[in-house]
Design a protein around this motif. Structure first.
Motif, PDB file in Angstrom:
ATOM      1  N   ASN A 160      -8.667  -7.807  -4.883  1.00 50.46           N
ATOM      2  CA  ASN A 160      -7.212  -7.845  -4.930  1.00 50.46           C
ATOM      3  C   ASN A 160      -6.717  -8.629  -3.706  1.00 50.46           C
ATOM      4  O   ASN A 160      -6.987  -8.248  -2.576  1.00 50.46           O
ATOM      5  CB  ASN A 160      -6.698  -6.390  -4.901  1.00 50.46           C
ATOM      6  N   ASP A 161      -5.969  -9.710  -3.957  1.00 49.42           N
ATOM      7  CA  ASP A 161      -5.509 -10.580  -2.868  1.00 49.42           C
ATOM      8  C   ASP A 161      -4.760  -9.831  -1.771  1.00 49.42           C
ATOM      9  O   ASP A 161      -4.790 -10.215  -0.610  1.00 49.42           O
ATOM     10  CB  ASP A 161      -4.572 -11.651  -3.427  1.00 49.42           C
ATOM     11  N   VAL A 162      -4.068  -8.768  -2.181  1.00 49.22           N
ATOM     12  CA  VAL A 162      -3.262  -8.020  -1.201  1.00 49.22           C
ATOM     13  C   VAL A 162      -4.148  -7.452  -0.097  1.00 49.22           C
ATOM     14  O   VAL A 162      -3.747  -7.358   1.055  1.00 49.22           O
ATOM     15  CB  VAL A 162      -2.501  -6.867  -1.914  1.00 49.22           C
TER      16      VAL A 162
ATOM     17  N   LYS B 218       0.525  10.043  -3.915  1.00 52.84           N
ATOM     18  CA  LYS B 218       0.246  11.451  -3.549  1.00 52.84           C
ATOM     19  C   LYS B 218      -1.244  11.715  -3.716  1.00 52.84           C
ATOM     20  O   LYS B 218      -1.675  12.468  -4.580  1.00 52.84           O
ATOM     21  CB  LYS B 218       1.068  12.386  -4.438  1.00 52.84           C
ATOM     22  N   GLU B 219      -2.023  11.038  -2.911  1.00 50.01           N
ATOM     23  CA  GLU B 219      -3.482  11.119  -2.989  1.00 50.01           C
ATOM     24  C   GLU B 219      -4.029  11.234  -1.591  1.00 50.01           C
ATOM     25  O   GLU B 219      -3.438  10.709  -0.655  1.00 50.01           O
ATOM     26  CB  GLU B 219      -4.075   9.822  -3.582  1.00 50.01           C
ATOM     27  N   ARG B 220      -5.220  11.824  -1.491  1.00 54.42           N
ATOM     28  CA  ARG B 220      -5.865  11.866  -0.169  1.00 54.42           C
ATOM     29  C   ARG B 220      -6.572  10.555   0.135  1.00 54.42           C
ATOM     30  O   ARG B 220      -6.869  10.233   1.269  1.00 54.42           O
ATOM     31  CB  ARG B 220      -6.905  12.983  -0.133  1.00 54.42           C
ATOM     32  N   GLU B 221      -6.898   9.818  -0.923  1.00 50.56           N
ATOM     33  CA  GLU B 221      -7.656   8.577  -0.743  1.00 50.56           C
ATOM     34  C   GLU B 221      -7.106   7.524  -1.688  1.00 50.56           C
ATOM     35  O   GLU B 221      -6.690   7.858  -2.801  1.00 50.56           O
ATOM     36  CB  GLU B 221      -9.126   8.865  -1.072  1.00 50.56           C
ATOM     37  N   PHE B 222      -7.085   6.277  -1.255  1.00 52.50           N
ATOM     38  CA  PHE B 222      -6.578   5.196  -2.107  1.00 52.50           C
ATOM     39  C   PHE B 222      -7.594   4.065  -2.012  1.00 52.50           C
ATOM     40  O   PHE B 222      -7.929   3.606  -0.911  1.00 52.50           O
ATOM     41  CB  PHE B 222      -5.212   4.767  -1.563  1.00 52.50           C
ATOM     42  N   ILE B 223      -8.107   3.659  -3.162  1.00 48.87           N
ATOM     43  CA  ILE B 223      -9.180   2.651  -3.140  1.00 48.87           C
ATOM     44  C   ILE B 223      -8.568   1.252  -3.114  1.00 48.87           C
ATOM     45  O   ILE B 223      -7.773   0.898  -3.980  1.00 48.87           O
ATOM     46  CB  ILE B 223     -10.089   2.793  -4.391  1.00 48.87           C
ATOM     47  N   ILE B 224      -8.952   0.481  -2.112  1.00 49.82           N
ATOM     48  CA  ILE B 224      -8.503  -0.911  -2.057  1.00 49.82           C
ATOM     49  C   ILE B 224      -9.713  -1.806  -2.345  1.00 49.82           C
ATOM     50  O   ILE B 224     -10.826  -1.498  -1.940  1.00 49.82           O
ATOM     51  CB  ILE B 224      -7.840  -1.268  -0.711  1.00 49.82           C
ATOM     52  N   SER B 225      -9.445  -2.874  -3.068  1.00 45.94           N
ATOM     53  CA  SER B 225     -10.559  -3.722  -3.475  1.00 45.94           C
ATOM     54  C   SER B 225     -10.407  -5.112  -2.872  1.00 45.94           C
ATOM     55  O   SER B 225      -9.293  -5.643  -2.767  1.00 45.94           O
ATOM     56  CB  SER B 225     -10.559  -3.779  -5.005  1.00 45.94           C
TER      57      SER B 225
ATOM     58  N   TYR C 286       0.842  -1.207   0.000  1.00 47.16           N
ATOM     59  CA  TYR C 286       0.000   0.000   0.000  1.00 47.16           C
ATOM     60  C   TYR C 286       0.876   1.255   0.000  1.00 47.16           C
ATOM     61  O   TYR C 286       0.553   2.278  -0.598  1.00 47.16           O
ATOM     62  CB  TYR C 286      -0.892  -0.032   1.243  1.00 47.16           C
ATOM     63  N   LEU C 287       2.002   1.165   0.712  1.00 48.02           N
ATOM     64  CA  LEU C 287       2.881   2.340   0.868  1.00 48.02           C
ATOM     65  C   LEU C 287       3.904   2.474  -0.262  1.00 48.02           C
ATOM     66  O   LEU C 287       4.802   3.306  -0.184  1.00 48.02           O
ATOM     67  CB  LEU C 287       3.597   2.271   2.226  1.00 48.02           C
TER      68      LEU C 287
END
Ligand code: GLU
Length: 312
Positions: A299-301, A289-296, A257-258
């Motif tokens: 996605n296995d991660v 460089k985003e205020r929000e990051f979409i995780i699904s 993620y990072l």
């Protein structure tokens, strides 16, 4: 030759024990830890349980143990805000002597009927601070922007920035913005790495630092983990709690993620060696460089961290 500790850098992770750690909180813990360690600084854990109505004392040790299972140990004694009330009270007394706070008995309804934001109605009324009244800051904030280490220049345009915000509530609970600043000063924090959901509080907090004659901090805001735009993982929306038994996998997901690649991380079998590698390779500019990051959940991660109700 061993590199001497950087006495200038002190970071912190400051969870509120209103729920257990979820993936979004783990990511902030890991980012703040890596940034502190990569800069040879200290990293502290602070329990932000000032809001006694929302926080659950039984979660303190669960959160601390869960962080420890991930190899994340505080370099100093863990400060718990509910045990520091006298210090906060003293700070408010100082502000009172300097005429920087005043009591207010306006209800929300009264405030709304006058203006969209609090209009300073009680500032000249000289009310005493008794039960049922709040204490407000006589806000003369001039900070509107700052340079975030991840997001770059940030302009903050919200009412909280300029409004006479509440520092002590009608139930006489101290407000987050006050105590977070007092504790950052008290603990000598130099760098804040936290979720971008707190970005909007930064300029107000800078102003509070100045009021207390303290140096300004460096800020870095990590994108908030969300399942779809505007739906951040949070304790309120039943984000899945982190399973400490899966600490190695959790860390790998947080590192991806990072900005790390799966390829770099897949061979590690031990938390200690994984963390050493991550400290060595940490570059804050790898973070999105985003205020929000979409995780699904597809996605296995990230699938382990999204409860079914959220994934749909
Ligand atoms: N206690 C806050 C939270 O859990 C974090 C405060 C901060 O990092 O400034 O959201």
């Amino acid at each position: 030759m061993a590199i001497p500790p950087n006495t200038e850098y002190k970071g912190r992770f400051a969870p509120s024990p209103s729920g257990l750690l979820h993936f979004g909180s783990l990511v902030c813990a890991v980012a703040s830890y890596l940034d502190a360690k990569a800069n040879h600084g200290k990293w502290l854990i602070r329990i932000e349980d000032i809001d006694t109505q929302r926080c659950r004392p039984e979660l303190h040790s669960v959160i601390i143990d869960s962080l420890a299972s991930h190899g994340l140990l505080s370099d100093e004694v863990i400060l718990t805000q509910s045990l520091e009330l006298d210090r906060y009270e003293n700070a408010l007394e100082q502000l009172s002597k300097r005429n920087l706070i005043y009591a207010c008995d306006c209800s929300r309804k009264q405030i709304k009927s006058r203006s969209p934001h609090y209009d300073g109605y009680c500032s000249a009324r000289n009310l005493s601070f008794t039960q049922g009244r709040a204490l407000r800051l006589n806000n003369k904030n001039t900070y509107e922007h700052f340079v975030d280490r991840i997001l770059g220049p940030c302009y903050i345009e919200n009412s909280m920035n300029i409004e006479d915000i509440i520092l002590k509530r009608t139930d006489h609970c101290f407000a987050y913005n006050l105590v977070v600043v007092l504790d950052d000063i008290y603990q000598g924090i130099s760098h804040v790495v936290r979720g971008a959901d707190l970005l909007e509080t930064t300029t107000l907090q800078m102003y509070l630092h100045r009021i207390f004659d303290a140096p300004l901090l460096q800020y870095a805001h990590i994108p908030v983990a969300s399942t779809k735009p505007g739906f951040k993982l949070s304790k309120q929306n039943h984000a899945k709690e982190i399973d400490p038994k899966k600490a190695l996998n959790n860390l790998v997901s947080a590192l991806i993620y990072l900005g790390f690649s799966h390829e770099q991380l897949k061979a590690f079998e031990k938390i200690e060696t994984l963390l050493c590698f991550a400290i060595d390779q940490w570059r804050i500019n790898l973070v999105a460089k985003e205020r929000e990051f979409i995780i699904s959940g597809a996605n296995d991660v990230y699938s382990d961290f999204i409860s079914e109700s959220l994934a749909n």
